[in-house]
Design a protein around this motif. Structure first.
Motif, short mmCIF file in Angstrom:
data_model
loop_
_atom_site.label_atom_id
_atom_site.label_comp_id
_atom_site.label_asym_id
_atom_site.label_seq_id
_atom_site.Cartn_x
_atom_site.Cartn_y
_atom_site.Cartn_z
N GLY A 76 0.83 -1.21 0.00
CA GLY A 76 0.00 0.00 0.00
C GLY A 76 0.86 1.25 0.00
N PRO A 77 0.29 2.39 -0.36
CA PRO A 77 1.05 3.65 -0.38
C PRO A 77 1.52 4.04 1.01
CG PRO A 77 -1.05 3.85 -1.54
CD PRO A 77 -1.11 2.56 -0.81
N ASP A 78 2.69 4.67 1.07
CA ASP A 78 3.21 5.18 2.34
C ASP A 78 2.40 6.36 2.84
OD1 ASP A 78 5.88 3.61 2.51
OD2 ASP A 78 5.88 4.45 0.49
N ALA A 79 1.86 7.14 1.91
CA ALA A 79 1.04 8.30 2.28
C ALA A 79 -0.05 8.47 1.23
CB ALA A 79 1.90 9.56 2.36
N VAL A 80 -1.18 8.98 1.67
CA VAL A 80 -2.32 9.19 0.78
C VAL A 80 -2.84 10.61 0.98
CG1 VAL A 80 -2.97 6.76 0.71
CG2 VAL A 80 -3.95 8.23 2.47
N ILE A 81 -3.35 11.19 -0.11
CA ILE A 81 -3.88 12.55 -0.09
C ILE A 81 -5.30 12.54 -0.63
CG2 ILE A 81 -3.66 14.89 -1.03
CD1 ILE A 81 -0.63 14.43 -1.21
N ASP A 82 -6.24 13.00 0.17
CA ASP A 82 -7.62 13.18 -0.28
C ASP A 82 -7.79 14.61 -0.75
OD1 ASP A 82 -10.33 13.53 -0.68
OD2 ASP A 82 -10.88 13.30 1.44
N ALA A 83 -7.66 14.82 -2.07
CA ALA A 83 -7.85 16.15 -2.65
C ALA A 83 -9.23 16.27 -3.27
CB ALA A 83 -6.76 16.41 -3.70
N VAL A 84 -10.16 15.41 -2.86
CA VAL A 84 -11.53 15.43 -3.37
C VAL A 84 -12.45 16.20 -2.43
CG1 VAL A 84 -13.52 14.01 -4.02
CG2 VAL A 84 -11.20 13.25 -4.59
N GLY A 85 -12.51 15.75 -1.17
CA GLY A 85 -13.34 16.45 -0.20
C GLY A 85 -14.78 15.99 -0.20
N MET A 86 -15.67 16.90 0.11
CA MET A 86 -17.03 16.58 0.53
C MET A 86 -17.98 16.17 -0.60
SD MET A 86 -18.16 20.50 1.31
CE MET A 86 -19.71 20.09 2.08
N GLU A 87 -17.54 16.26 -1.85
CA GLU A 87 -18.42 15.90 -2.96
C GLU A 87 -17.79 14.82 -3.83
OE1 GLU A 87 -21.15 19.00 -4.69
OE2 GLU A 87 -19.55 20.33 -4.00
N SER A 88 -17.50 13.67 -3.24
CA SER A 88 -16.95 12.55 -4.00
C SER A 88 -17.91 12.14 -5.11
CB SER A 88 -16.69 11.35 -3.08
OG SER A 88 -15.59 11.58 -2.24
N HIS A 89 -17.33 11.71 -6.22
CA HIS A 89 -18.12 11.23 -7.35
C HIS A 89 -17.90 9.73 -7.53
CE1 HIS A 89 -19.31 15.24 -8.69
NE2 HIS A 89 -18.08 15.62 -8.41
N GLY A 90 -18.73 9.12 -8.36
CA GLY A 90 -18.56 7.71 -8.67
C GLY A 90 -19.75 6.89 -8.24
N PHE A 91 -19.74 5.63 -8.70
CA PHE A 91 -20.87 4.74 -8.46
C PHE A 91 -20.55 3.63 -7.47
CE2 PHE A 91 -21.63 6.70 -12.61
CZ PHE A 91 -22.91 7.18 -12.42
N ALA A 92 -19.55 3.87 -6.63
CA ALA A 92 -19.30 2.93 -5.54
C ALA A 92 -20.52 2.90 -4.63
CB ALA A 92 -18.05 3.34 -4.77
N PHE A 93 -20.78 1.73 -4.05
CA PHE A 93 -22.00 1.57 -3.25
C PHE A 93 -22.07 2.59 -2.12
CE2 PHE A 93 -24.22 -0.26 0.43
CZ PHE A 93 -25.48 -0.41 -0.12
N ASP A 94 -20.94 2.80 -1.42
CA ASP A 94 -20.97 3.74 -0.29
C ASP A 94 -21.27 5.16 -0.75
OD1 ASP A 94 -18.31 3.84 -1.45
OD2 ASP A 94 -17.70 5.02 0.28
N ASN A 95 -20.81 5.53 -1.96
CA ASN A 95 -21.06 6.88 -2.43
C ASN A 95 -22.53 7.07 -2.82
OD1 ASN A 95 -19.70 9.39 -2.78
ND2 ASN A 95 -19.92 9.19 -4.99
N ILE A 96 -23.13 6.04 -3.37
CA ILE A 96 -24.56 6.09 -3.70
C ILE A 96 -25.38 6.27 -2.42
CG2 ILE A 96 -26.49 4.77 -4.63
CD1 ILE A 96 -24.47 3.48 -6.56
N VAL A 97 -25.00 5.54 -1.37
CA VAL A 97 -25.68 5.68 -0.08
C VAL A 97 -25.50 7.10 0.47
CG1 VAL A 97 -25.75 4.90 2.31
CG2 VAL A 97 -25.53 3.23 0.46
N ASP A 98 -24.27 7.64 0.33
CA ASP A 98 -24.02 9.01 0.79
C ASP A 98 -24.89 10.02 0.06
OD1 ASP A 98 -22.10 8.32 2.68
OD2 ASP A 98 -20.44 8.50 1.28
N TYR A 99 -25.04 9.85 -1.26
CA TYR A 99 -25.93 10.73 -2.03
C TYR A 99 -27.34 10.70 -1.43
CZ TYR A 99 -23.26 12.12 -6.22
OH TYR A 99 -22.39 12.70 -7.10
N ALA A 100 -27.83 9.49 -1.17
CA ALA A 100 -29.19 9.36 -0.65
C ALA A 100 -29.32 10.03 0.72
CB ALA A 100 -29.56 7.88 -0.56
#
Length: 390
Positions: free
Chosen positions: A255-279
């Protein structure tokens, strides 16, 4: 003066407003020459940030010429060409003395300070053009701006550099730099960056300059992935690949040594968790969509570092705190301490170690700002960055 004002979700208008005036002795008035639309501005445009009021002037990435100086400011003069940090800081409080400018105790006015204390537990610094949670200051998508505490922050830029070369010192360049710095990069490290918007791209550039041996960029927009590759990153298109498996393959299973979330509060995509978040957002059961952050935490190696420059405004559900604890992850986040980084980054621009102009896809007049917002929101692959000229 002409300025861009907020009137509700996806409703912004260029209107005529009274010119700003000096209010406090340390103020200056800046005639704006260039101002940009930030990804964070889209959170306002989409109605995601609370405490906005109709008529609020937007914009926190701007620069221009000093046209008036308060009597208490001895560091600037009329005619100076300055870039203004989006963070407003007094320079003297406990946090400013620690160079934690985005936690300034004095720049968020007393009449609005109770709002961030209620939402976040403590007061935050004032920000230009970013709701009454952060002071309700008029922003820089305007012909003129009043800049408080102007002896702390605005940096004079040399005439041999163009606006396009230095404008992003106001926010996204130092934000990308701080995001990479928060990764505590060591020789040989792999850094994974979620989101190839402006901050993500500058985080990639910064991580490579800091010595990362491999930077992996995650997005689904072809133009943005291409820009990441040009900077030297390897890329993963999350629309056609399993991000977690791909990252393990690219890091020898660790796995990566470090990760950066440069997306923030409006993630996109059709992952199941993101669909639930939209709802949940539609039902007002959750304020933010943290799908990218969840992915980043799960993918990060044990003992790794998580950097969060992406903006979050409230509360999230299903936060993987167990993964954070069991893997011993370090999380660092926060609004950028812009003033801390300006001199060094300006020098790096002058020395041609950092390029910022590659990001600009559109230059438009301020009068077309409403259309520019629509393009940045609805055509993000081809509209990587809009600079508005006054």
């Amino acid at each position: 003066m002409r300025a861009l004002t907020w009137h509700g979700k996806r409703d912004v208008r260029v209107e005529t407003l009274p010119d700003p005036e000096i209010v406090n002795p340390r103020d200056i008035i800046v005639r704006v020459t260039s101002t940009a639309i930030c990804g964070s501005d889209l959170h306002l445009y989409h109605g995601m940030i609370p405490a906005m009021m109709p008529g609020d002037v937007l914009g926190h990435e701007f620069m221009g010429e000093v046209v008036e100086v308060g009597r208490g400011n001895t560091s600037l003069k009329k005619g100076d060409r300055v870039v203004v940090p989006f963070v407003i800081a007094c320079g003297a409080c406990f946090h400013c003395r620690k160079l934690q400018y985005s936690s300034c105790e004095n720049s968020n006015p007393a009449d609005t300070a109770d709002l961030p204390e209620t939402v976040y537990g403590h007061q935050t610094a004032g920000l230009f053009g970013y709701s009454h949670l952060t002071g309700g200051y008029a922003g820089g998508q305007a012909e003129l701006v009043r800049v408080p505490y102007s002896d702390v922050g605005p940096i004079v830029v040399p005439e041999d550099l163009t606006d396009d070369e230095v404008l992003f010192l106001s926010d996204i360049l130092p934000t990308g730099w701080m995001a990479a710095e928060n990764c505590q990069i060591e020789e040989g490290d792999t850094v994974a960056v979620w989101g190839c918007g402006p901050v993500g791209l500058f985080a990639i550039q910064s991580a490579l300059l800091m010595g990362a041996s491999q930077v992996i960029a995650i997005d689904h927009m072809p133009t943005r992935l291409e820009l990441a590759q040009r900077l030297g990153a390897k890329v993963i298109d999350f629309s056609s690949a399993d991000v977690y498996s791909a990252l393990l393959d690219m890091t020898g299973g660790i796995g990566p040594d470090a990760v950066i979330d440069a997306v923030g509060m409006e993630s996109h995509g059709f992952a199941f968790d993101n669909i639930v978040d939209y709802a949940k957002q539609m039902l007002m059961l959750e304020s933010d969509r943290p799908s990218a952050l969840r992915q980043a935490i799960f993918a990060c190696r044990a003992g790794g570092r998580v950097s969060i420059p992406g903006v979050y405004g409230g509360f999230v559900d299903k936060f993987p705190i167990g993964a954070v604890m069991e893997k011993g992850l370090t999380i660092r986040s926060g609004q950028t301490h812009v003033q801390k980084y300006l001199p060094r980054l300006l020098d790096m621009i002058r020395e041609k170690k950092i390029d910022t102009t590659f990001l600009i896809s559109h230059r438009m007049p301020l009068e077309d700002a409403a259309e520019a917002y629509r393009m940045f929101s609805d055509e993000p692959d081809t509209t990587t960055k809009v600079v508005l000229k006054t």
